[in-house]
Design a protein around this motif. Sequence first.
Motif, short mmCIF file in Angstrom:
data_model
loop_
_atom_site.label_atom_id
_atom_site.label_comp_id
_atom_site.label_asym_id
_atom_site.label_seq_id
_atom_site.Cartn_x
_atom_site.Cartn_y
_atom_site.Cartn_z
N SER A 9 9.94 40.29 140.02
CA SER A 9 11.18 39.67 140.67
C SER A 9 11.45 38.30 140.55
CB SER A 9 11.99 40.33 141.84
OG SER A 9 12.89 39.80 142.12
N GLY A 10 12.62 37.76 140.08
CA GLY A 10 12.70 36.17 140.35
C GLY A 10 13.70 36.07 141.48
N ALA A 11 14.11 36.95 142.22
CA ALA A 11 15.20 36.67 143.40
C ALA A 11 14.16 36.31 144.52
CB ALA A 11 15.86 38.07 143.70
N ASP A 12 15.13 35.34 145.39
CA ASP A 12 14.60 34.87 146.50
C ASP A 12 15.61 35.33 147.94
OD1 ASP A 12 16.63 33.16 146.39
OD2 ASP A 12 15.46 31.28 145.82
N ALA A 117 16.67 45.91 139.24
CA ALA A 117 17.25 47.01 139.32
C ALA A 117 18.64 47.09 138.42
CB ALA A 117 18.07 47.58 140.63
N GLN A 118 19.11 45.89 137.88
CA GLN A 118 20.41 45.52 137.29
C GLN A 118 20.03 44.90 135.76
OE1 GLN A 118 20.67 44.13 140.49
NE2 GLN A 118 20.89 46.22 141.30
N ALA A 144 12.64 50.72 142.14
CA ALA A 144 14.04 50.41 142.15
C ALA A 144 14.21 49.77 140.38
CB ALA A 144 14.70 49.55 143.13
N ALA A 145 13.44 49.08 140.00
CA ALA A 145 13.65 48.39 138.55
C ALA A 145 13.80 49.51 137.49
CB ALA A 145 12.53 47.51 138.42
#
Length: 234
Positions: A9-12, A117-118, A144-145
Amino acid sequence: MSKILMVVSGADSLTLADGTTHPTGFWAEEVAASHEVLAASGAEVTIATPGAVRPTVDALSLDERGGVPPGEAQRFRAYLDGIANRLGHPLSLAEARADDYDAIYIPGGHAPMADLAQDADLGRLLNEADARGKVVAALCHGVAALLSATRDDGAFTFAGRVLTSFTDEEERQGGLGDSTPFFVESRLRERGAVVRAGAAWSDTVVEDGNLITGQNPQSSTSTAEAVLKALTAR
């Protein structure tokens, strides 16, 4: 030599159920322990993120607040430092093609709930890999991905498949609790997956054909080993 695409994931940050923002990232053990096992086997591991952004490690995954003893945190931090160049220059998911890899491996942390996930590029990649019978593996919240993958009729690609994930019980005991934007286990069941959960915090891996899933951080090494075993058997 096996070629494995590790999708991180690239989310922080993650938007919680009440609309507030919670800092997040990938879980250190899930990337470090998994990558170590896969790379030690001689596999070529390529790291990919959405937009080729440098992924962020969840600070709690290197802290006793996250249930990680100092010795383990030091070990995971050292390993991540050793692959810092690879983490710092990931492949963009949009450029990844399933035909170039023998397996796709998705570690967790809460961050995949925010982007993977999206992610349409990941959904395409998972559909391509599954259609070709390639190994698809996901771990903890990384499962979830899999929700990103849908068929042309909108149905969940992995509906009817047997898998595990970070459980609702674990989320309530040591995760975000009712603040979570969604419970991974429940969402997968709603979409038609057959979830088989082990005891909370147990090392649990479930295999269904080419699909391999691990329940939690404690399952990191076992999940990676299961992937290697599946690839060797081919």
